[in-house]
Design a protein around this motif. Structure first.
Motif, short mmCIF file in Angstrom:
data_model
loop_
_atom_site.label_atom_id
_atom_site.label_comp_id
_atom_site.label_asym_id
_atom_site.label_seq_id
_atom_site.Cartn_x
_atom_site.Cartn_y
_atom_site.Cartn_z
N ASN A 125 42.11 32.80 37.76
CA ASN A 125 41.96 33.62 38.62
C ASN A 125 41.00 33.57 39.64
N GLU A 157 45.61 31.87 40.60
CA GLU A 157 45.98 33.18 40.73
C GLU A 157 45.31 33.92 41.75
N ASP A 187 49.03 37.30 41.76
CA ASP A 187 48.93 38.12 40.47
C ASP A 187 48.93 39.69 40.94
#
Ligand code: C2E
Ligand code: MG
Ligand code: MG
Ligand code: MG
Length: 289
Positions: A125, A157, A187
């Motif tokens: 992330n 992401e 995401d």
């Protein structure tokens, strides 16, 4: 009003009236305390990277998502949903994000030598502030090179919040990273404010259906419509689609019917330390030999 105390403050020689909101003050205190604790936790190496599997409808492990875990000796488990916004607001997301990227590359370097793990992608992330940081691409380059990682196995992401400002710079950076072989997934798709017209501009590989739509997909016709629309959108834009937050077999079966073939969620496995998942996967392989 009990919650709102009106008080007089003498600020810089002038008399001014201010509304003092104790609830807001509490939130500010909580945040600055969390920021201090997080700063210490980073330097004391109290954070850990867990991974959660991503599984295809033909029962293959295709990837893992890296998820930060912070266990405070006093307070116990602190959720990334609480501390990531604090890290983002304070700038701590830069050293923290760097640590996550380096750790992710270490994991991939190890997997490349383990039978059954060598083809997995690892998704990381990335916060908007981290993505926009001047040294972001250089940092990734140095991690990949130093740890001899195949860039095809590293997936970033990002979220729609990255698209709110400076879309040109975002596309430019994404292209630079795509040229190196990295992959991108969007995401929490469907929860942000991004215009659909951006989707065709972005060099994405994958859409990640947000878990808030998956949760009630079997009982809420609106969620069902949203989920099937995202899957169809992915198909027509030639993007892979993964559903997150899959908790039951029935949810997976419906998603499969709609044409979504990769899932992540508690039904398939919870986030756990890398060693745990590595053990599970090698045991499964041993059985199938
Ligand atoms: P996310 O990237 O959307 O991650 C998915 C979240 O859903 C994770 O929460 C995961 O534990 C949870 N989850 C997975 N399967 C299920 C399920 O079946 N049911 C339910 N109810 N939840 C499920 P987590 O680990 O608490 O992370 C929350 C968010 O914090 C992440 O959402 C991500 O936005 C952020 N985050 C976590 N690690 C990092 C990191 O290393 N860097 C950055 N920038 N953000 C991170
Ligand atoms: Mg994620
Ligand atoms: Mg998500
Ligand atoms: Mg989320």
């Amino acid at each position: 009003d009990a919650d709102m105390a009106l008080y007089r403050a003498k600020a810089s020689g002038r008399n001014s009236l201010r509304f003092f909101d104790p609830v807001m003050q509490l939130e500010i205190n909580r945040r600055s305390q969390l920021e201090r604790k997080l700063r210490d936790a980073i330097s004391l190496h109290q954070l850990e990277l867990y991974v959660q599997p991503q599984i295809s409808s033909d029962h293959q492990y295709v990837g893992m998502e890296a998820l930060l875990r912070w266990h405070d000796p006093v307070e116990g488990f602190i959720s990334p949903a609480d501390f990531i916004p604090v890290a983002e607001a304070s700038g701590l997301i830069i050293p923290l994000g760097d640590w996550v990227l380096r750790k992710a590359c270490q994991i991939l370097a190890e997997w490349s030598k383990v039978s059954g793990m060598e083809n997995l992608t690892l998704s990381v992330n990335i916060s908007p502030r981290q993505f926009r940081h001047l040294q972001f691409i250089d940092y990734i380059d140095s991690c990949l090179k130093e740890l001899e990682v195949n860039p095809n196995h590293l997936e970033l992401e990002i979220t729609e919040s990255l698209l709110i400002e400076d879309i040109d710079q975002t596309i430019e950076r994404m292209n630079a990273l795509r040229q190196r072989g990295l992959r991108f997934s969007l995401d929490d798709f469907g929860t942000g404010y991004a215009s659909l017209s951006y989707l065709k501009l972005l060099p994405l590989n994958k859409l990640k259906i947000d878990q808030s739509f998956v949760r009630d997909v079997l009982i809420d016709v609106n969620d069902e419509a949203i989920v099937s629309t995202i899957i169809a959108l992915g198909q027509s834009l030639d993007l892979a689609v993964i559903a997150e937050g899959v908790e039951t077999h029935e949810q997976a079966a419906l998603l499969e019917n709609f044409g979504c073939h990769v899932y992540q969620g508690y039904y398939f496995g919870k986030p756990a330390p890398v060693a745990e998942w590595q053990k599970i996967i090698s045991e499964i392989r041993a059985v199938h030999k």
